[in-house]
Every structure is written in C-alpha cells, then in structure tokens.
Design a protein around this motif. Structure first.
Motif, short mmCIF file in Angstrom:
data_model
loop_
_atom_site.label_atom_id
_atom_site.label_comp_id
_atom_site.label_asym_id
_atom_site.label_seq_id
_atom_site.Cartn_x
_atom_site.Cartn_y
_atom_site.Cartn_z
N ILE A 1 -55.84 -31.77 -23.03
CA ILE A 1 -55.48 -31.41 -24.40
C ILE A 1 -56.58 -31.76 -25.40
O ILE A 1 -56.61 -31.22 -26.50
N ALA A 2 -57.49 -32.64 -25.02
CA ALA A 2 -58.49 -33.15 -25.98
C ALA A 2 -59.26 -32.05 -26.71
O ALA A 2 -59.46 -32.15 -27.93
N PRO A 3 -59.73 -30.99 -26.03
CA PRO A 3 -60.50 -29.97 -26.75
C PRO A 3 -59.71 -29.23 -27.82
O PRO A 3 -60.31 -28.61 -28.71
N LEU A 4 -58.40 -29.28 -27.77
CA LEU A 4 -57.58 -28.58 -28.76
C LEU A 4 -57.29 -29.43 -29.99
O LEU A 4 -56.84 -28.90 -31.01
N LEU A 5 -57.53 -30.72 -29.89
CA LEU A 5 -57.16 -31.63 -30.97
C LEU A 5 -58.24 -31.70 -32.04
O LEU A 5 -59.43 -31.66 -31.75
N SER A 6 -57.78 -31.84 -33.29
CA SER A 6 -58.71 -32.01 -34.41
C SER A 6 -57.95 -32.65 -35.56
O SER A 6 -56.74 -32.91 -35.47
N GLU A 7 -58.63 -32.86 -36.65
CA GLU A 7 -57.97 -33.43 -37.83
C GLU A 7 -56.97 -32.45 -38.43
O GLU A 7 -56.14 -32.81 -39.27
N ARG A 8 -56.99 -31.19 -37.95
CA ARG A 8 -56.05 -30.19 -38.45
C ARG A 8 -54.74 -30.15 -37.65
O ARG A 8 -53.78 -29.51 -38.06
N THR A 9 -54.73 -30.83 -36.49
CA THR A 9 -53.53 -30.82 -35.64
C THR A 9 -52.40 -31.57 -36.32
O THR A 9 -52.57 -32.70 -36.77
N ARG A 10 -51.25 -30.95 -36.38
CA ARG A 10 -50.08 -31.59 -36.99
C ARG A 10 -49.07 -32.04 -35.94
O ARG A 10 -48.38 -33.04 -36.13
N LEU A 11 -48.96 -31.29 -34.84
CA LEU A 11 -47.96 -31.62 -33.82
C LEU A 11 -48.35 -30.99 -32.50
O LEU A 11 -48.90 -29.89 -32.48
N ALA A 12 -48.04 -31.69 -31.41
CA ALA A 12 -48.16 -31.14 -30.07
C ALA A 12 -46.80 -31.18 -29.41
O ALA A 12 -46.16 -32.24 -29.36
N ALA A 13 -46.33 -30.05 -28.93
CA ALA A 13 -45.05 -29.95 -28.23
C ALA A 13 -45.33 -29.79 -26.74
O ALA A 13 -46.04 -28.87 -26.34
N VAL A 14 -44.78 -30.69 -25.94
CA VAL A 14 -45.10 -30.69 -24.51
C VAL A 14 -43.89 -31.08 -23.69
O VAL A 14 -43.01 -31.83 -24.15
N THR A 15 -43.82 -30.56 -22.50
CA THR A 15 -42.69 -30.86 -21.62
C THR A 15 -42.83 -32.21 -20.93
O THR A 15 -43.95 -32.63 -20.59
N GLY A 16 -41.71 -32.88 -20.72
CA GLY A 16 -41.71 -34.09 -19.89
C GLY A 16 -41.77 -33.73 -18.42
O GLY A 16 -42.33 -34.48 -17.61
N ALA A 17 -41.20 -32.58 -18.08
CA ALA A 17 -41.26 -32.04 -16.72
C ALA A 17 -40.92 -30.56 -16.80
O ALA A 17 -39.95 -30.18 -17.47
N SER A 18 -41.68 -29.74 -16.13
CA SER A 18 -41.45 -28.30 -16.15
C SER A 18 -40.15 -27.97 -15.44
O SER A 18 -39.96 -28.33 -14.27
N ASN A 19 -39.27 -27.25 -16.12
CA ASN A 19 -38.02 -26.86 -15.47
C ASN A 19 -38.23 -25.76 -14.44
O ASN A 19 -37.34 -25.47 -13.64
N LEU A 20 -39.42 -25.15 -14.43
CA LEU A 20 -39.72 -24.10 -13.47
C LEU A 20 -40.42 -24.64 -12.24
O LEU A 20 -40.07 -24.29 -11.10
N LEU A 21 -41.39 -25.52 -12.43
CA LEU A 21 -42.24 -25.99 -11.34
C LEU A 21 -42.05 -27.47 -11.02
O LEU A 21 -42.51 -27.94 -9.98
N GLY A 22 -41.43 -28.20 -11.92
CA GLY A 22 -41.24 -29.63 -11.69
C GLY A 22 -42.40 -30.49 -12.15
O GLY A 22 -42.30 -31.72 -12.14
N THR A 23 -43.52 -29.90 -12.56
CA THR A 23 -44.71 -30.65 -12.97
C THR A 23 -44.37 -31.70 -14.02
O THR A 23 -43.71 -31.40 -15.02
N ARG A 24 -44.85 -32.92 -13.80
CA ARG A 24 -44.64 -34.01 -14.76
C ARG A 24 -45.99 -34.43 -15.34
O ARG A 24 -46.75 -35.16 -14.71
N PRO A 25 -46.34 -33.95 -16.52
CA PRO A 25 -47.62 -34.33 -17.13
C PRO A 25 -47.68 -35.84 -17.39
O PRO A 25 -46.65 -36.51 -17.51
N GLU A 26 -48.89 -36.35 -17.49
CA GLU A 26 -49.09 -37.77 -17.81
C GLU A 26 -48.90 -37.94 -19.32
O GLU A 26 -49.86 -37.96 -20.10
N LEU A 27 -47.66 -38.08 -19.72
CA LEU A 27 -47.34 -38.04 -21.14
C LEU A 27 -47.88 -39.21 -21.96
O LEU A 27 -48.36 -38.99 -23.07
N PRO A 28 -47.81 -40.45 -21.49
CA PRO A 28 -48.35 -41.53 -22.33
C PRO A 28 -49.82 -41.33 -22.68
O PRO A 28 -50.22 -41.54 -23.83
N ALA A 29 -50.61 -40.89 -21.71
CA ALA A 29 -52.03 -40.66 -21.98
C ALA A 29 -52.22 -39.49 -22.93
O ALA A 29 -53.04 -39.54 -23.86
#
Length: 395
Positions: free
Chosen positions: A148-176
């Motif tokens: 996600i780092a390349p998308l972030l800037s001082e203009r970013t207001r919010l990031a919406a992300v899944t805790g786990a994909s309901n389709l694939l089960g993928t669990r992103p490393e959310l704390p990081a």
C-alpha cells in the motif's frame, strides 16, 4: 485443551436436517442458545431504555451487555460499539459522514480484494465529494494484496481494507498496513465480517472495524467499533430530539433489543468453544485459537483432496487464510455445480458473493466460482461428503 466438534454440532438444531453446510461465509447456522436469547427478550417486558421501570431497565441492560460483549470479542472499548442494521448500512452511514470533510485533491484507497460493501460506499462518497479513488491491487496467483505504501501521501484521507477476503480467505497483514496508513495521517476502515468468525481479533489497530453477528452464529445486524474519542469528533445527520451521546448518536431509532440479546449470546457461545481464562475476553481468545486450528486442519485436508480431482482449479493461495476455498470445475458453471452438490445434501454455493472486483480481477467474471467455507460445526464427515459429491461431477 481440544476442540470438540461433535459437542458443538449438537447445539445447532439446523444440522438435524442433514445437510453438510459449507455456506457459512454467507451466514452461519444458529445455536439453540442464541435463538433462546432472542425469544426470551421478545416475550419479556420491554420499553425504551431508562431506569424508571423494569421494562426500561431490561432494555438498557440488553444494550449495555451487547456493547460489552462485542468489545470483549474485538478487544476494544464498549463505549465505541455502534449497532446498525448491517455492516453495509453502517459503512454507507460512515462513508457519507466522513466524506463531508473531503474535497478535490483528497484521496481514498480501496482494494480489489474487498467485498463490495467496503468498496462502493467509499467510491460513491468520494465521487460525491470530488475526491480521488486509488485502487490497491492484489496478485491473482498468490491472492495477496500489493504494497500500500506507493499509494499513500499527505492527500490520503482513508484506506478501506478487508480483514479477510470473503471470496478467497486471504488475510492481509493488517497491523503493518494500518501503521503505514496512520503514518500518512489517514484513517483505516476494516471490513472484519469474514475474519471475525474464524480467528482471535484485536481490532485496536483499526480506526473503524465493522462486522456482522450473523456470520458468527448471531442474529442479522451489524456492528462497528471505534474509539469513543474518535466518535466524539464525528457528527452524523440525525433527528433533532435524538441524543448526541456517543455511541448512541450513530444509532437511528430504537435498537432491536432481541437482536442485541442474541448477539451477546453468540459471543458467549464463541467464548465457550473449549478455551480457558478468567474473563470472557481471555476465553474468547483461547476458544478462537482452538477453533482456528480445527478449521485450518480441515481446510488443508479438503484443499489437498480437491486439488487431486481432475478438472478442479483452486483459486487463492495466500499464506494466511480463513478456512475458505474457492474452486472452479472444468465445463461447469458455478451455479450448476452448486445445484448438483445440493442434490447430495452439500450446501456450497456458486457466485462472486458481492466480491465483484476480486472475482473479475481473478478472471472469473461476474459468475465467480464455487465457495466452500468451513465453520465450527464442520466435521470430517462433511468434508468427505463434499469431496465425494465433487467427484460425481466427473461421471
């Protein structure tokens, strides 16, 4: 300590109908204790919350108890627990409210991996405010989110992300991920609907964490958790006489007391899945750790056996996953596969399951694939039945 799946199964009246349920990601079956809590609340004397009468006090106790139960489940503050009709409704409410402070030049990040309930409300709110939407992609082969780092800037207001994909089960490393977003000065909104039923949760890293009790044996309603301090600074459109107290200011109309009682019962049910500890939070963490092991073992077995069947393509290979498998059958439409499995008493639906962006990104289009989601009541016999039913598709 061990997970006693047969003891768990005895508490679900629906299982006496005989189906093997792999449809939990769309909504779990309900244990008797949850139904009893809902029924008992509905037939008891109730009134608007207050302290003058027994009916008022009972309503108040139900609400306060449900806030504490959800805070124990999520590791957050009961003063920041907001109830709503659904996760989708809550997300729309908060997207519209937060977007009041957005404008041209502001940016919002959504992911291709998410359920549309954590995409479209933000896309539509951003468009209405003139803000820019930036997309965080995922690798179709590994089913892991990009950096996600390349998308972030001082203009970013919010990031919406899944805790786990309901389709694939993928669990992103959310704390990081949340740490990076917070360093950019932005907020993190997590869709925890598919994660919460399957693993211990500590939602403290998220500014907003939304989930649905009916995915973890409770009634159909939605829950959002945020810090009371953050909520104090947010002001939704509301009726003039309605309270301005947090979290009540975000709950429109009289709360469904029977559903909140059922939610508390569902959390208590989760806490009683075999774990140990002095308090409910400790028992929840312990029980969900046992459950996670049980479900992972069954998922690994199911995945290995499905992969060995000719014509089966498995989608999703993330390192950290919920017990959720998505697969296609050569020559078969997903819904046709689901219909055939249903003839064998196996409930494993086909579709994109509102994860439309993810399904399209995988090359599965709007039709999607077949999803097999495991739950605490899934046993080895259920897995065997699914595998055998899939094998019959070759005949």
């Amino acid at each position: 300590m061990s997970f006693d799946v047969e003891a768990v199964r005895k508490q679900f009246p629906a299982l006496t109908e005989g189906a093997a349920h792999f449809d939990g990601p769309g909504g779990s079956q309900t244990p008797q204790v949850v139904a009893d809590a809902v029924a008992a609340t509905m037939v008891a004397a109730l009134a608007n919350r207050g302290q003058l009468t027994a009916a008022e006090r009972r309503a108040d106790e139900v609400v306060v108890g449900a806030r504490q139960a959800m805070a124990d489940l999520l590791g957050t503050d009961p003063g920041g627990i907001v109830f709503g009709r659904s996760m989708t409704q809550l997300t729309y409410d908060f997207a519209r409210m937060l977007a009041k402070d957005w404008g041209p030049g502001d940016e919002v990040i959504v992911t291709r991996l998410d359920h549309d309930a954590n995409i479209r409300p933000w896309v539509q709110a951003a468009e209405a405010a003139g803000a820019t939407v930036r997309w965080l992609e995922f690798d179709p082969a590994a089913s892991e989110l990009d950096d996600i780092a390349p998308l972030l800037s001082e203009r970013t207001r919010l990031a919406a992300v899944t805790g786990a994909s309901n389709l694939l089960g993928t669990r992103p490393e959310l704390p990081a991920l949340a740490s990076l977003v917070h360093e950019a000065g932005a907020l993190v909104y997590v869709d925890g609907v598919h994660l919460t039923p399957h693993a211990p949760v500590d939602a403290a890293y998220a500014d907003f964490y939304a989930c649905s009790p009916y995915k973890f044996f409770g009634p159909h309603c939605g829950v959002l958790s945020a810090s009371p301090e953050l909520l104090e600074g947010l002001h939704p459109d509301k009726l003039l006489p309605a309270t301005n107290v947090v979290p009540e200011r975000f709950e429109f109309g009289t709360l469904p007391y029977e559903l909140l009682a059922g939610t508390t019962a569902a959390v208590d049910f989760l806490a009683g899945l075999g774990g140990a500890g002095d308090g409910r939070r400790e028992r929840l963490l312990s029980s969900l750790a046992l459950l996670e092991t049980h479900e992972d073992d069954l998922r690994a077995d199911l995945e290995t056996r499905l992969a060995a069947i000719d014509g089966i393509t498995l989608h999703g290979h993330a390192e950290r996953r919920t017990p959720t498998l998505l697969f296609s059958v050569a020559g078969w439409e997903p819904r046709a596969v689901a219909a055939k499995l249903a003839e064998s008493g196996v409930n494993a639906p086909g579709g994109s399951f509102y994860a439309l962006e993810a399904s399209r990104h995988l090359g599965l289009g709007d039709a999607g694939a077949v999803r097999a989601g495991l739950a605490p009541y899934t046993n080895q016999s259920d897995v065997d039945r699914l595998v055998e039913a899939v094998k019959t598709l070759e005949d």
